[in-house]
Design a protein around this motif. Structure first.
Motif, PDB file in Angstrom:
ATOM      1  N   UNK B  70       1.031  -1.093  -0.171  1.00 58.68           N
ATOM      2  CA  UNK B  70      -0.178   0.216  -0.158  1.00 58.68           C
ATOM      3  C   UNK B  70       0.720   0.944   0.286  1.00 58.68           C
ATOM      4  N   UNK B  71       0.267   2.050  -0.654  1.00 54.20           N
ATOM      5  CA  UNK B  71       1.130   3.463  -0.522  1.00 54.20           C
ATOM      6  C   UNK B  71       2.004   3.571   0.950  1.00 54.20           C
ATOM      7  N   UNK B  72       0.399   3.885   1.819  1.00 58.26           N
ATOM      8  CA  UNK B  72       0.856   4.290   2.756  1.00 58.26           C
ATOM      9  C   UNK B  72       2.417   3.255   3.164  1.00 58.26           C
ATOM     10  N   UNK B  73       2.406   2.194   3.660  1.00 57.80           N
ATOM     11  CA  UNK B  73       3.084   1.066   3.878  1.00 57.80           C
ATOM     12  C   UNK B  73       4.300   1.598   3.307  1.00 57.80           C
ATOM     13  N   UNK B  74       4.248   1.898   1.723  1.00 53.93           N
ATOM     14  CA  UNK B  74       5.957   1.856   1.055  1.00 53.93           C
ATOM     15  C   UNK B  74       6.353   3.472   2.052  1.00 53.93           C
ATOM     16  N   UNK B  75       5.664   4.578   1.828  1.00 49.55           N
ATOM     17  CA  UNK B  75       5.972   5.747   2.899  1.00 49.55           C
ATOM     18  C   UNK B  75       6.761   5.207   3.585  1.00 49.55           C
ATOM     19  N   UNK B  76       6.345   4.194   4.690  1.00 46.31           N
ATOM     20  CA  UNK B  76       7.025   4.277   6.137  1.00 46.31           C
ATOM     21  C   UNK B  76       8.522   3.642   5.507  1.00 46.31           C
ATOM     22  N   UNK B  77       8.077   2.146   4.754  1.00 46.93           N
ATOM     23  CA  UNK B  77       9.629   1.807   4.313  1.00 46.93           C
ATOM     24  C   UNK B  77      10.725   3.206   3.608  1.00 46.93           C
ATOM     25  N   UNK B  78       9.919   3.754   3.340  1.00 48.02           N
ATOM     26  CA  UNK B  78      10.886   5.017   2.799  1.00 48.02           C
ATOM     27  C   UNK B  78      11.376   5.497   3.579  1.00 48.02           C
ATOM     28  N   UNK B  79      11.198   6.130   4.384  1.00 45.30           N
ATOM     29  CA  UNK B  79      10.702   7.317   5.841  1.00 45.30           C
ATOM     30  C   UNK B  79      12.119   6.096   6.403  1.00 45.30           C
ATOM     31  N   UNK B  80      12.233   4.830   6.879  1.00 46.81           N
ATOM     32  CA  UNK B  80      12.647   3.430   7.886  1.00 46.81           C
ATOM     33  C   UNK B  80      13.819   3.949   6.703  1.00 46.81           C
ATOM     34  N   UNK B  81      13.998   3.828   5.512  1.00 49.68           N
ATOM     35  CA  UNK B  81      15.791   3.201   4.523  1.00 49.68           C
ATOM     36  C   UNK B  81      16.547   4.832   4.750  1.00 49.68           C
ATOM     37  N   UNK B  82      15.608   6.133   4.911  1.00 49.13           N
ATOM     38  CA  UNK B  82      16.032   7.111   4.563  1.00 49.13           C
ATOM     39  C   UNK B  82      16.780   7.453   5.790  1.00 49.13           C
ATOM     40  N   UNK B  83      16.091   7.217   6.977  1.00 49.59           N
ATOM     41  CA  UNK B  83      16.892   7.581   8.393  1.00 49.59           C
ATOM     42  C   UNK B  83      17.964   6.502   8.964  1.00 49.59           C
ATOM     43  N   UNK B  84      17.878   5.433   8.343  1.00 47.67           N
ATOM     44  CA  UNK B  84      19.189   3.965   8.435  1.00 47.67           C
ATOM     45  C   UNK B  84      20.656   5.350   8.442  1.00 47.67           C
ATOM     46  N   UNK B  85      19.968   5.822   7.201  1.00 46.81           N
ATOM     47  CA  UNK B  85      21.615   6.346   6.542  1.00 46.81           C
ATOM     48  C   UNK B  85      21.480   8.091   7.108  1.00 46.81           C
ATOM     49  N   UNK B  86      21.194   7.765   8.343  1.00 47.68           N
ATOM     50  CA  UNK B  86      20.997   9.757   9.312  1.00 47.68           C
ATOM     51  C   UNK B  86      22.279  10.248   8.600  1.00 47.68           C
ATOM     52  N   UNK B  87      23.157   9.496   9.761  1.00 52.45           N
ATOM     53  CA  UNK B  87      24.838  10.300   9.587  1.00 52.45           C
ATOM     54  C   UNK B  87      25.254  10.453   8.339  1.00 52.45           C
ATOM     55  N   UNK B  88      24.803   9.687   7.336  1.00 54.29           N
ATOM     56  CA  UNK B  88      25.926   9.592   5.659  1.00 54.29           C
ATOM     57  C   UNK B  88      24.705   9.907   4.863  1.00 54.29           C
ATOM     58  N   UNK B  89      23.416  10.324   4.579  1.00 54.27           N
ATOM     59  CA  UNK B  89      22.326  10.071   3.943  1.00 54.27           C
ATOM     60  C   UNK B  89      21.730  10.288   2.555  1.00 54.27           C
ATOM     61  N   UNK B  90      21.061   9.632   1.560  1.00 51.96           N
ATOM     62  CA  UNK B  90      21.433  10.232  -0.077  1.00 51.96           C
ATOM     63  C   UNK B  90      20.673  11.366   0.265  1.00 51.96           C
ATOM     64  N   UNK B  91      21.155  11.386  -0.814  1.00 55.11           N
ATOM     65  CA  UNK B  91      20.711  13.340  -1.030  1.00 55.11           C
ATOM     66  C   UNK B  91      19.492  13.748  -2.043  1.00 55.11           C
ATOM     67  N   UNK B  92      18.380  12.766  -1.448  1.00 52.37           N
ATOM     68  CA  UNK B  92      17.505  12.992  -2.710  1.00 52.37           C
ATOM     69  C   UNK B  92      16.031  13.532  -1.942  1.00 52.37           C
ATOM     70  N   UNK B  93      15.488  13.949  -2.429  1.00 53.48           N
ATOM     71  CA  UNK B  93      13.773  14.152  -2.059  1.00 53.48           C
ATOM     72  C   UNK B  93      12.836  13.438  -2.381  1.00 53.48           C
ATOM     73  N   UNK B  94      12.600  12.238  -2.123  1.00 55.92           N
ATOM     74  CA  UNK B  94      11.172  12.011  -2.837  1.00 55.92           C
ATOM     75  C   UNK B  94      10.001  12.208  -2.944  1.00 55.92           C
ATOM     76  N   UNK B  95       8.963  11.873  -3.389  1.00 50.99           N
ATOM     77  CA  UNK B  95       7.202  12.188  -4.157  1.00 50.99           C
ATOM     78  C   UNK B  95       7.102  11.232  -3.836  1.00 50.99           C
ATOM     79  N   UNK B  96       6.188  10.462  -3.100  1.00 55.44           N
ATOM     80  CA  UNK B  96       5.616   9.004  -2.888  1.00 55.44           C
ATOM     81  C   UNK B  96       4.320   9.478  -3.684  1.00 55.44           C
ATOM     82  N   UNK B  97       3.627   8.744  -4.682  1.00 56.02           N
ATOM     83  CA  UNK B  97       2.556   9.190  -5.289  1.00 56.02           C
ATOM     84  C   UNK B  97       2.361   7.760  -5.680  1.00 56.02           C
TER      85      UNK B  97
END
Lengths: 227, 191
Positions: B70-97
Motif C-alpha cells: 500500500x502507498x502508506x506502507x511504502x512511504x513508511x518503508x522509504x522513511x525508515x530506509x532514509x533514516x537508517x543513513x541518518x549520518x551519511x544520508x542519501x541526497x534525495x527528496x522523494x515524492x510518493x504518490x
C-alpha cells in the motif's frame, strides 16, 4: 534397531531418513496438556486445559494463552518454558515489522517467521528442538485464521486439537459462528478432562474482528450454558 | 497532485552538474507497481540507487505477502530506509504518490532523512520547489478529474521550471487512475 544409535544427535539423520530427536520432541508435546483451536466464520477460539501442580497455586497467575499482537494470540501444548521463548521472539518480530511498515503484521507473516525460528533450532549445533506445538489464532485483512505448528511446518487449519483430533472434527461445521465455536471447544475439552471442569482449570481465548478477549471468569457463564 | 480518484506526478527532464547539462531525458519518476509511483529529486546517483533498493524490497514483499504494497506502507518503508543513513544520508527528496485502499489517492514527500510530510492536495520537491509551491497553491482545485488535473499540473510544472535555471528541457507527466496510467511528455523552454 539402527534408529536408536542416531537418536542422540539432533543434526544427524537416521538411516530411515528421520531426525529422531524431533520425533522425541513431538512425544513431549503429546504428553502435554490438551489444547485446541476452532476457526469460526467471524473469529477464532483457542482453548486449553490448565492443570496446576498443586491447589495452592494461584491460577490467575498462570497464563497459558498469550497475546502476540493485539489481534494474534497463541496457545501451546508441551513444555511451557519453551513456549515462552517462542512467544518472546514472535512478539519481537511482530514489533519489528510494525516499526518498519507502521502496519500490524499479517498473521501469515508472523507464522512464517516463527516457524523459521523453530526450524533453526533443528539444524544448528548444540541446541535442541522446541518441545511445544503451537496453535496461533489471528484476525487480519484476510479474516480469521488458525495455524498449527508441527515444529517448523505450519499449516492453516479450521479446527485442530493437540491430542485428539477426531473429537473436534466430528463437531465442526464450516459456517460455525463464534458462540457455537466456543461451546464446541468447551465440549471437546470436557471429553478428555480428568476431574471436574470449571472456570479455574481451563483457559479460553477469543479473537474477533476488533479485539482479543481472554475470558477468565466469563468462562463460568459458558460452562453453565454447555451444561 | 491529488484529483478525484486519481493522482498525477510530474518532473522535469534535465540532468545537470551545476551549470553543465548532462542529459535532457533523465527519468526521475519510477513505477513501483501499477498504483504506486515514486519521484526522486536530488543527486542523480543516489536517486538511482535508492530506486533500485526500493524495488528490491518491494519485490521481496510481493513474494512473501503475495500482494502489492500500500502507498502508506511504502512511504513508511522509504522513511525508515532514509533514516537508517541518518549520518551519511542519501541526497534525495522523494515524492510518493499512489492509490491506496478503495483507490483513494495518497501523496507524501520527505526530506532526505525521512521526515514524512503528508498532504491532501499537492507535494513538491527539487530545486524549483519554491516556485512550485506558489504555482500549485494558486492553480490547485480539489476534486479535479484526470483531464483537468493534467492541465493543472502541467501548467504548474512548466511555469516553475521555466523560471529555474537548474531545471528544464521539458516535463514528464504521469496521470494515474484506477484503470489506467497515462504518460505524457511536455515541451517547455528547451533550456
Amino acid at each position: 534397531m539402527g534408529d536408536s544409535q542416531y537418536s542422540f544427535s539432533l543434526t544427524t539423520f537416521s538411516p530411515s531418513g528421520k531426525l529422531v530427536q524431533i520425533e522425541h520432541a513431538l512425544t513431549a508435546v503429546g504428553s502435554g496438556q490438551t489444547s485446541l483451536g476452532i476457526k469460526a466464520s467471524n473469529g477464532v477460539v483457542i482453548a486449553t486445559e490448565k492443570k496446576l501442580p498443586s491447589i495452592l497455586v494461584d491460577e490467575t497467575s498462570v497464563q497459558k494463552i498469550q497475546i502476540l499482537t493485539p489481534n494474534i494470540g497463541v496457545v501451546y501444548s508441551g513444555m511451557g518454558p519453551d513456549s515462552r521463548v517462542l512467544v518472546r521472539k514472535s512478539r519481537k518480530q511482530a514489533e519489528q515489522y510494525n516499526l518498519l511498515y507502521k502496519e500490524p503484521i499479517p498473521v501469515t507473516q508472523l507464522v512464517r517467521e516463527t516457524a523459521a525460528v523453530m526450524q533453526e533450532f533443528t539444524q544448528s549445533g548444540g541446541v535442541r528442538p522446541f518441545g511445544v506445538s503451537l496453535l496461533v489464532a489471528g484476525y487480519d485483512d484476510k479474516g480469521p485464521q488458525l495455524y498449527q505448528f508441527f515444529h517448523f511446518r505450519h499449516c492453516i487449519c479450521s479446527a485442530a486439537c493437540l491430542k485428539n483430533d477426531d473429537d473436534v472434527a466430528c463437531r465442526y461445521t464450516d459456517d460455525m459462528e463464534l458462540e457455537d465455536a466456543i461451546h464446541t471447544a468447551i465440549l471437546t475439552l470436557k471429553e478428555g478432562f480428568e476431574g471436574q471442569i470449571s472456570g479455574k482449570n481451563i483457559e479460553i481465548g477469543v479473537i474477533e474482528a476488533d479485539r482479543t478477549v481472554l475470558t477468565a471468569a466469563q468462562i463460568e457463564d459458558y460452562l453453565q450454558e454447555v451444561e | 497532485m491529488v484529483g478525484k480518484n486519481c493522482f498525477a506526478i510530474a518532473s522535469d527532464r534535465r540532468l545537470g552538474v551545476q551549470l553543465q547539462t548532462i542529459a535532457t531525458d533523465f527519468q526521475r519518476i519510477f513505477k513501483i507497481h501499477d498504483k504506486l509511483f515514486l519521484g526522486l529529486s536530488g543527486l542523480g546517483s543516489d536517486a538511482q540507487t535508492l530506486h533500485q533498493r526500493l524495488v528490491f524490497r518491494h519485490k521481496l514483499y510481493q513474494l512473501r505477502e503475495e500482494r502489492d504494497m500500500k502507498p502508506e506502507t511504502f512511504a513508511s518503508l522509504v522513511s525508515a530506509m532514509l533514516y537508517e543513513k541518518r549520518f551519511g544520508p542519501y541526497f534525495v527528496q522523494p515524492v510518493i504518490a499512489g492509490l491506496g485502499e478503495d483507490d483513494k489517492p495518497f501523496i507524501c514527500t520527505m526530506d532526505s532523512i525521512g521526515a514524512k510530510e503528508l498532504a491532501k492536495d499537492f507535494v513538491v520537491a527539487g530545486t524549483a520547489s519554491e516556485s512550485l509551491y506558489g504555482a500549485c497553491e494558486s492553480m490547485f482545485k480539489p476534486d479535479m478529474d484526470h483531464e483537468e488535473l493534467f492541465e493543472t499540473i502541467s501548467q504548474a510544472l512548466v511555469s516553475s521550471i521555466d523560471r529555474d535555471c537548474l531545471s528544464g528541457w521539458g516535463g514528464h507527466v504521469y496521470i494515474v487512475t484506477p484503470t489506467e496510467v497515462t504518460e505524457r511528455i511536455l515541451k517547455g523552454r528547451m533550456d
